[in-house]
Scaffold this motif. Structure first.
Motif, PDB file in Angstrom:
ATOM      1  N   ALA A 113       0.858  -1.187   0.000  1.00 30.97           N
ATOM      2  CA  ALA A 113       0.000   0.000   0.000  1.00 30.97           C
ATOM      3  C   ALA A 113       0.887   1.228   0.000  1.00 30.97           C
ATOM      4  O   ALA A 113       1.975   1.228   0.596  1.00 30.97           O
ATOM      5  CB  ALA A 113      -0.920   0.015   1.222  1.00 30.97           C
ATOM      6  N   ALA A 114       0.415   2.284  -0.653  1.00 35.14           N
ATOM      7  CA  ALA A 114       1.204   3.511  -0.737  1.00 35.14           C
ATOM      8  C   ALA A 114       0.284   4.706  -0.888  1.00 35.14           C
ATOM      9  O   ALA A 114      -0.774   4.613  -1.508  1.00 35.14           O
ATOM     10  CB  ALA A 114       2.173   3.454  -1.921  1.00 35.14           C
ATOM     11  N   PRO A 115       0.677   5.858  -0.321  1.00 33.10           N
ATOM     12  CA  PRO A 115      -0.128   7.072  -0.458  1.00 33.10           C
ATOM     13  C   PRO A 115       0.155   7.785  -1.762  1.00 33.10           C
ATOM     14  O   PRO A 115       1.270   7.737  -2.299  1.00 33.10           O
ATOM     15  CB  PRO A 115       0.329   7.917   0.738  1.00 33.10           C
ATOM     16  CG  PRO A 115       1.758   7.503   0.953  1.00 33.10           C
ATOM     17  CD  PRO A 115       1.851   6.066   0.539  1.00 33.10           C
ATOM     18  N   ALA A 116      -0.866   8.454  -2.268  1.00 33.12           N
ATOM     19  CA  ALA A 116      -0.707   9.216  -3.506  1.00 33.12           C
ATOM     20  C   ALA A 116      -1.789  10.275  -3.586  1.00 33.12           C
ATOM     21  O   ALA A 116      -2.827  10.173  -2.929  1.00 33.12           O
ATOM     22  CB  ALA A 116      -0.785   8.289  -4.720  1.00 33.12           C
ATOM     23  N   LEU A 117      -1.518  11.288  -4.401  1.00 31.69           N
ATOM     24  CA  LEU A 117      -2.480  12.352  -4.664  1.00 31.69           C
ATOM     25  C   LEU A 117      -2.825  12.352  -6.147  1.00 31.69           C
ATOM     26  O   LEU A 117      -1.927  12.247  -6.997  1.00 31.69           O
ATOM     27  CB  LEU A 117      -1.893  13.712  -4.279  1.00 31.69           C
ATOM     28  CG  LEU A 117      -1.642  13.943  -2.784  1.00 31.69           C
ATOM     29  CD1 LEU A 117      -0.838  15.222  -2.584  1.00 31.69           C
ATOM     30  CD2 LEU A 117      -2.941  14.005  -2.018  1.00 31.69           C
ATOM     31  N   PRO A 118      -4.102  12.462  -6.485  1.00 33.74           N
ATOM     32  CA  PRO A 118      -4.451  12.510  -7.903  1.00 33.74           C
ATOM     33  C   PRO A 118      -3.882  13.753  -8.575  1.00 33.74           C
ATOM     34  O   PRO A 118      -3.803  14.828  -7.965  1.00 33.74           O
ATOM     35  CB  PRO A 118      -5.978  12.532  -7.899  1.00 33.74           C
ATOM     36  CG  PRO A 118      -6.376  12.937  -6.521  1.00 33.74           C
ATOM     37  CD  PRO A 118      -5.271  12.553  -5.597  1.00 33.74           C
ATOM     38  N   VAL A 119      -3.451  13.603  -9.813  1.00 33.50           N
ATOM     39  CA  VAL A 119      -2.954  14.732 -10.595  1.00 33.50           C
ATOM     40  C   VAL A 119      -4.133  15.618 -10.982  1.00 33.50           C
ATOM     41  O   VAL A 119      -5.125  15.136 -11.535  1.00 33.50           O
ATOM     42  CB  VAL A 119      -2.213  14.246 -11.848  1.00 33.50           C
ATOM     43  CG1 VAL A 119      -1.858  15.419 -12.755  1.00 33.50           C
ATOM     44  CG2 VAL A 119      -0.958  13.480 -11.454  1.00 33.50           C
ATOM     45  N   THR A 120      -4.046  16.899 -10.659  1.00 28.12           N
ATOM     46  CA  THR A 120      -5.131  17.825 -10.973  1.00 28.12           C
ATOM     47  C   THR A 120      -4.747  18.854 -12.038  1.00 28.12           C
ATOM     48  O   THR A 120      -5.623  19.458 -12.657  1.00 28.12           O
ATOM     49  CB  THR A 120      -5.583  18.570  -9.710  1.00 28.12           C
ATOM     50  OG1 THR A 120      -4.461  19.248  -9.127  1.00 28.12           O
ATOM     51  CG2 THR A 120      -6.164  17.594  -8.691  1.00 28.12           C
ATOM     52  N   ASP A 121      -3.462  19.087 -12.242  1.00 27.79           N
ATOM     53  CA  ASP A 121      -3.024  20.033 -13.269  1.00 27.79           C
ATOM     54  C   ASP A 121      -3.133  19.415 -14.662  1.00 27.79           C
ATOM     55  O   ASP A 121      -3.069  18.192 -14.825  1.00 27.79           O
ATOM     56  CB  ASP A 121      -1.559  20.431 -13.038  1.00 27.79           C
ATOM     57  CG  ASP A 121      -1.360  21.214 -11.753  1.00 27.79           C
ATOM     58  OD1 ASP A 121      -2.284  21.952 -11.378  1.00 27.79           O
ATOM     59  OD2 ASP A 121      -0.294  21.073 -11.139  1.00 27.79           O
ATOM     60  N   VAL A 133      -1.719  15.428 -22.386  1.00 32.47           N
ATOM     61  CA  VAL A 133      -1.750  14.069 -21.851  1.00 32.47           C
ATOM     62  C   VAL A 133      -2.936  13.943 -20.906  1.00 32.47           C
ATOM     63  O   VAL A 133      -3.046  14.737 -19.958  1.00 32.47           O
ATOM     64  CB  VAL A 133      -0.437  13.737 -21.103  1.00 32.47           C
ATOM     65  CG1 VAL A 133      -0.487  12.337 -20.530  1.00 32.47           C
ATOM     66  CG2 VAL A 133       0.758  13.897 -22.026  1.00 32.47           C
ATOM     67  N   PRO A 134      -3.836  12.988 -21.122  1.00 31.68           N
ATOM     68  CA  PRO A 134      -4.959  12.820 -20.189  1.00 31.68           C
ATOM     69  C   PRO A 134      -4.457  12.534 -18.773  1.00 31.68           C
ATOM     70  O   PRO A 134      -3.511  11.764 -18.588  1.00 31.68           O
ATOM     71  CB  PRO A 134      -5.714  11.613 -20.758  1.00 31.68           C
ATOM     72  CG  PRO A 134      -5.307  11.536 -22.186  1.00 31.68           C
ATOM     73  CD  PRO A 134      -3.892  12.037 -22.238  1.00 31.68           C
ATOM     74  N   ARG A 135      -5.071  13.171 -17.794  1.00 31.82           N
ATOM     75  CA  ARG A 135      -4.631  12.987 -16.411  1.00 31.82           C
ATOM     76  C   ARG A 135      -5.491  11.985 -15.648  1.00 31.82           C
ATOM     77  O   ARG A 135      -5.216  11.713 -14.470  1.00 31.82           O
ATOM     78  CB  ARG A 135      -4.618  14.325 -15.676  1.00 31.82           C
ATOM     79  CG  ARG A 135      -5.968  15.005 -15.601  1.00 31.82           C
ATOM     80  CD  ARG A 135      -5.862  16.335 -14.888  1.00 31.82           C
ATOM     81  NE  ARG A 135      -7.165  16.981 -14.814  1.00 31.82           N
ATOM     82  CZ  ARG A 135      -7.429  18.205 -15.247  1.00 31.82           C
ATOM     83  NH1 ARG A 135      -6.472  18.921 -15.805  1.00 31.82           N
ATOM     84  NH2 ARG A 135      -8.634  18.728 -15.131  1.00 31.82           N
ATOM     85  N   ASP A 136      -6.518  11.458 -16.280  1.00 34.66           N
ATOM     86  CA  ASP A 136      -7.377  10.485 -15.610  1.00 34.66           C
ATOM     87  C   ASP A 136      -6.558   9.283 -15.162  1.00 34.66           C
ATOM     88  O   ASP A 136      -5.793   8.696 -15.943  1.00 34.66           O
ATOM     89  CB  ASP A 136      -8.486  10.012 -16.550  1.00 34.66           C
ATOM     90  CG  ASP A 136      -9.446  11.127 -16.936  1.00 34.66           C
ATOM     91  OD1 ASP A 136      -9.425  12.168 -16.246  1.00 34.66           O
ATOM     92  OD2 ASP A 136     -10.191  10.967 -17.917  1.00 34.66           O
ATOM     93  N   GLY A 137      -6.710   8.919 -13.901  1.00 33.06           N
ATOM     94  CA  GLY A 137      -6.010   7.756 -13.371  1.00 33.06           C
ATOM     95  C   GLY A 137      -4.555   7.976 -13.047  1.00 33.06           C
ATOM     96  O   GLY A 137      -3.851   7.025 -12.694  1.00 33.06           O
ATOM     97  N   LEU A 138      -4.058   9.224 -13.132  1.00 27.82           N
ATOM     98  CA  LEU A 138      -2.669   9.512 -12.800  1.00 27.82           C
ATOM     99  C   LEU A 138      -2.558  10.043 -11.371  1.00 27.82           C
ATOM    100  O   LEU A 138      -3.402  10.820 -10.925  1.00 27.82           O
ATOM    101  CB  LEU A 138      -2.082  10.530 -13.770  1.00 27.82           C
ATOM    102  CG  LEU A 138      -1.971  10.083 -15.228  1.00 27.82           C
ATOM    103  CD1 LEU A 138      -1.351  11.190 -16.065  1.00 27.82           C
ATOM    104  CD2 LEU A 138      -1.156   8.801 -15.349  1.00 27.82           C
TER     105      LEU A 138
END
Length: 226
Positions: A123-131, A145-150
């Motif tokens: 398990a690891a923490p992450a923040l969704p890409v919003t830019d 570049v689509p940011r969905d799922g990044l």
């Protein structure tokens, strides 16, 4: 032993500037490394992986925090392997691998990673890409570049101990982080919410940002502490 923290602190961190590697520089009244070790003081054990030349400084900064100090290797993956091998005798159920340069990691992030390990080997923490994201070429925008799922990856990255030890022992070459090593070994890694406070000190201006977070959280300023 249930939970151990492995803090990776063997790098030189030259982009951060200053007279010392960034982990030994002061922020909000004490070193980056000490803040980071204190964030994991509630776990059963701590291993600090260092550059061999830094042992005396590491011992001073880890004083009173029951931390084993281990020399690292030629790259990050080798340093993590050295830390994992130092934990073999203790055989923790889970290990959290964390960058020393993230001294303001919130307790909520640490606990979320530990909690997720009940249902996944990693398990690891992450923040969704919003830019918006671009791909560039020759100084110009070549494509969007689509940011969905990044996601923007953070640490601590947590794993069941034996699984990540075996993954690292089998891995050849460098790796960006321990999730890359785990996935190469076929391990599933759950994503838990990260935090904007969990910044990684990389450039000179990041010290001031980390200081503000730590001072706000602990209710004092660096000047008051001194």
């Amino acid at each position: 032993m249930r939970h151990a923290a492995l803090i990776v602190a063997a790098g030189r961190g030259t982009r951060a500037g200053g007279p010392l590697p960034k982990q030994w520089q002061e922020v909000a009244g004490q070193s980056v490394a000490r803040w980071t070790l204190q964030a994991f003081a509630h776990l059963d054990a701590r291993v600090l992986v260092i550059h061999p030349e830094d042992r005396a400084r590491a011992e001073a900064e880890a004083a009173g925090l029951d931390t084993r100090i281990v020399p690292g290797g030629a790259d990050r993956a080798a340093s993590v392997r050295a830390g994992l091998e130092a934990l073999v005798a203790a055989a923790p159920e889970a290990v959290l691998i964390h960058d020393v340069a993230r001294p303001a990691v919130p307790r909520t992030v640490i606990d979320a990673v530990l909690g997720a390990l009940s249902g996944a080997p990693g398990a690891a923490p992450a923040l969704p890409v919003t830019d918006a994201l671009w791909r560039g070429a020759d100084g110009r925008v070549a494509a969007s570049v689509p940011r969905d799922g990044l996601f923007r990856a953070q640490t601590p990255q947590g794993f069941r101990f034996r699984a990540i030890l075996d993954a690292h022992m089998a891995h050849r070459g460098a790796a960006a982080d321990d999730v890359e090593v785990a996935r190469a070994a076929g391990l599933d890694v759950a994503i838990v919410p990260g935090s904007e406070d969990n910044l990684k000190i990389t450039a000179p201006g990041d010290f001031a940002r980390a200081a503000r977070i730590l001072e706000d959280r602990h209710g004092y300023t660096a000047r008051e502490r001194i």
